[in-house]
Design an enzyme around this catalytic site. Sequence first.
Site, mmCIF file in Angstrom:
data_model
loop_
_atom_site.group_PDB
_atom_site.id
_atom_site.type_symbol
_atom_site.label_atom_id
_atom_site.label_comp_id
_atom_site.label_asym_id
_atom_site.label_seq_id
_atom_site.Cartn_x
_atom_site.Cartn_y
_atom_site.Cartn_z
ATOM 1 N N GLY A 44 72.684 26.895 48.564
ATOM 2 C CA GLY A 44 72.687 28.169 47.861
ATOM 3 C C GLY A 44 74.058 28.823 47.811
ATOM 4 N N SER B 264 69.646 24.427 44.358
ATOM 5 C CA SER B 264 68.968 25.421 45.195
ATOM 6 C C SER B 264 68.362 26.561 44.367
ATOM 7 C CB SER B 264 69.980 26.021 46.174
ATOM 8 O OG SER B 264 69.471 27.181 46.773
ATOM 9 N N GLN C 210 65.163 22.762 43.903
ATOM 10 C CA GLN C 210 64.637 23.076 45.243
ATOM 11 C C GLN C 210 64.007 24.452 45.200
ATOM 12 O OE1 GLN C 210 66.433 25.563 47.360
ATOM 13 N NE2 GLN C 210 64.655 25.523 48.721
ATOM 14 N N TYR D 104 62.313 27.830 46.998
ATOM 15 C CA TYR D 104 61.911 28.773 48.036
ATOM 16 C C TYR D 104 60.937 29.729 47.352
ATOM 17 C CZ TYR D 104 65.706 27.689 51.370
ATOM 18 O OH TYR D 104 66.543 27.090 52.271
ATOM 19 N N THR E 74 61.006 23.357 50.192
ATOM 20 C CA THR E 74 61.613 23.361 51.538
ATOM 21 C C THR E 74 60.619 23.929 52.541
ATOM 22 O OG1 THR E 74 63.824 23.558 50.614
ATOM 23 C CG2 THR E 74 63.562 24.240 52.901
ATOM 24 N N LYS F 261 60.669 18.920 51.505
ATOM 25 C CA LYS F 261 61.994 18.815 52.159
ATOM 26 C C LYS F 261 61.919 19.477 53.529
ATOM 27 C CE LYS F 261 66.891 19.998 51.556
ATOM 28 N NZ LYS F 261 67.183 21.107 52.458
ATOM 29 N N SER G 21 64.551 15.994 56.908
ATOM 30 C CA SER G 21 65.660 16.958 56.994
ATOM 31 C C SER G 21 65.363 17.997 58.054
ATOM 32 C CB SER G 21 65.831 17.654 55.627
ATOM 33 O OG SER G 21 66.802 18.687 55.698
ATOM 34 N N HIS H 62 67.438 20.697 57.787
ATOM 35 C CA HIS H 62 68.225 21.744 57.133
ATOM 36 C C HIS H 62 69.678 21.726 57.631
ATOM 37 C CE1 HIS H 62 66.846 25.217 54.531
ATOM 38 N NE2 HIS H 62 68.148 25.469 54.622
ATOM 39 N N ARG I 289 70.498 24.067 60.550
ATOM 40 C CA ARG I 289 70.727 25.500 60.290
ATOM 41 C C ARG I 289 69.483 26.353 60.510
ATOM 42 N NH1 ARG I 289 75.219 26.080 56.920
ATOM 43 N NH2 ARG I 289 74.398 27.829 55.729
ATOM 44 N N ASP J 171 68.528 13.751 54.807
ATOM 45 C CA ASP J 171 69.857 14.360 54.909
ATOM 46 C C ASP J 171 70.101 14.823 56.338
ATOM 47 O OD1 ASP J 171 68.874 17.009 55.370
ATOM 48 O OD2 ASP J 171 68.918 17.495 53.248
ATOM 49 N N ARG K 132 78.262 11.434 56.809
ATOM 50 C CA ARG K 132 79.694 11.625 56.582
ATOM 51 C C ARG K 132 80.421 10.326 56.266
ATOM 52 N NH1 ARG K 132 77.450 15.775 56.702
ATOM 53 N NH2 ARG K 132 77.738 17.549 58.114
ATOM 54 N N GLY L 114 75.265 17.519 52.298
ATOM 55 C CA GLY L 114 75.430 18.956 52.107
ATOM 56 C C GLY L 114 76.882 19.360 52.315
HETATM 57 C C1 LIG Z 1 75.867 26.404 53.095
HETATM 58 C C2 LIG Z 1 74.532 25.723 53.025
HETATM 59 C C3 LIG Z 1 73.500 26.283 52.248
HETATM 60 C C4 LIG Z 1 72.267 25.632 52.154
HETATM 61 N N1 LIG Z 1 71.319 26.131 51.298
HETATM 62 C C5 LIG Z 1 70.119 25.498 51.177
HETATM 63 C C6 LIG Z 1 69.150 25.943 50.245
HETATM 64 O O1 LIG Z 1 69.360 26.893 49.503
HETATM 65 N N2 LIG Z 1 67.966 25.277 50.203
HETATM 66 C C7 LIG Z 1 67.687 24.193 51.005
HETATM 67 O O2 LIG Z 1 66.588 23.623 50.943
HETATM 68 N N3 LIG Z 1 68.618 23.728 51.863
HETATM 69 C C8 LIG Z 1 69.813 24.340 51.969
HETATM 70 N N4 LIG Z 1 70.778 23.824 52.821
HETATM 71 C C9 LIG Z 1 70.489 22.594 53.568
HETATM 72 C C10 LIG Z 1 70.930 21.365 52.764
HETATM 73 O O3 LIG Z 1 70.120 21.182 51.630
HETATM 74 C C11 LIG Z 1 70.863 20.074 53.610
HETATM 75 O O4 LIG Z 1 69.578 19.958 54.159
HETATM 76 C C12 LIG Z 1 71.915 20.006 54.723
HETATM 77 O O5 LIG Z 1 73.098 20.644 54.355
HETATM 78 C C13 LIG Z 1 72.214 18.555 55.066
HETATM 79 O O6 LIG Z 1 73.050 18.460 56.180
HETATM 80 P P1 LIG Z 1 74.647 18.261 56.105
HETATM 81 O O7 LIG Z 1 75.217 19.571 55.682
HETATM 82 O O8 LIG Z 1 74.983 17.919 57.526
HETATM 83 O O9 LIG Z 1 74.949 17.158 55.130
HETATM 84 C C14 LIG Z 1 72.027 24.445 52.903
HETATM 85 C C15 LIG Z 1 73.060 23.896 53.665
HETATM 86 C C16 LIG Z 1 74.302 24.508 53.716
HETATM 87 C C17 LIG Z 1 75.407 23.836 54.513
#
Ligand SMILES: Cc1cc2nc3c(=O)[nH]c(=O)nc-3n(C[C@H](O)[C@H](O)[C@H](O)COP(=O)(O)O)c2cc1C
Length: 407
Positions: free
Chosen positions: A126, A153, A174, A176, A202, A278, A300, A302, A305, A333, A337, A356
């Site tokens: 996002g 997103s 994706q 929400y 998600t 997801k 995943s 996330h 996060r 995911d 890297r 991501g």
């Molecule tokens: C800055 C940021 C924003 C994200 N926003 C979303 C989002 O809006 N929706 C979602 O399903 N996942 C979101 N994600 C998760 C990513 O889709 C993904 O699952 C994740 O970044 C993968 O891990 P990696 O960053 O280690 O590659 C976000 C990740 C980051 C880093």
Amino acid sequence: MTTDIARRISRRRFLEYVRQSPLFAPLAAAAGLSGRAGAAEPVIGDPVEAINVFDFMPPAQKKLSAAHWAYLMTGVDDNRTVEANSEGFRLFQIRPRGFVNVETVDTSVELYGTRLESPIVLAPVGHQRAFHPEAELAVARAAREKGHQVMLSTFSSVHVREVAEAHGAPLWFQLYPTSEWSVTEQVLRRAEDAGCPVVALTIDAPAGSNRETLRRLGNRDKNPQCGACHRPGAERFVAGHPTFAGIDYSRVRSGLRSITLELVERVRRATKMKIVAKGVMTAEDAELCVKEGLDGIVVSNHGGRQAESLLSTIEALPEVTATVNGKIPVLIDGGFRRGTDVFKALAIGADAICIGRPYLWGLSAFGQAGVERVLELLQAELVTTMKQSGANSLDMITSAYVKRRSA
Ligand SMILES: Cc1cc2nc3c(=O)[nH]c(=O)nc-3n(C[C@H](O)[C@H](O)[C@H](O)COP(=O)(O)O)c2cc1C
């Protein structure tokens, strides 16, 4: 002292400072840096200078405000899930085969009626205008240029229709959901009208998350200029996001956090798009997805996060692929890297992988050119790994190509 030497010394001092900083460990983990090569020194000034995806981190950090950098990199609590995602790859080793003609290698994969040139997909992220003024448009153009699928997103900074045009091929969307079903329905219709054949629901954000790195560096109260983009309260979820523009969202109170099977059923009735969950991390949920007739899974957490102390996604993958047993596509995911990371996931049975943070480093540092180079590097590493392992197509990469360490 020449300017160049002075620059190197000040960079070294900066790195020393960063290493000693309590923020370094989480950030290094988020980068997937623990035990990996790391970034170039001095900071690269052109995407072509990058030799791995980590080389985009320092220029990205230099370009972004501390708050936006923290948003990009943050994990939760002690960042153990983020760390796990990166560390997990060490547990799996590749078993290479000889006697195979690898002069040419085919990395294409058929998913949801489309042949993708690469199994490396761009994960939904996002608010990309926080990273670059061209935001998702730069990302979509880069993906088009290099032949990659994009998942967009709900919180994209650009309208799905415009991003689809820039991508020149259908996007995956994706979702929400919001507290107001009629709004979610309209969002689904919008994605469908923009030609999206797939919606990723998600499921891994059922509660707020304790993003401490972000909270330390992104304190909005101390940065009054943040109010220009960030809205307070319930407005925060919908106002100002192109996904909701023109939709009456006055009754939305929040995002809908609990994703139940009833909600999945509602989504199914509201759209023709294929529905992918997801955020699946267990065999139990994978079984439910198959039983409930979902069309795919993204393993995943996330990117670490949302929840702390989770298994790395690569460790969760074997139980998911064993349960699904090829009935629906499985993507993954979290911490990807390197081309070897991608290869290991494919060997454990993933159909594709998503990245991501790496493409965001490229975007933040150099816009479209940065994203292109990130994709080029990962794709080249995957091709090299396939050649070195004796697999000339994705179909050949079976579980025989990977072994889990016993300890
Ligand atoms: C800055 C940021 C924003 C994200 N926003 C979303 C989002 O809006 N929706 C979602 O399903 N996942 C979101 N994600 C998760 C990513 O889709 C993904 O699952 C994740 O970044 C993968 O891990 P990696 O960053 O280690 O590659 C976000 C990740 C980051 C880093």
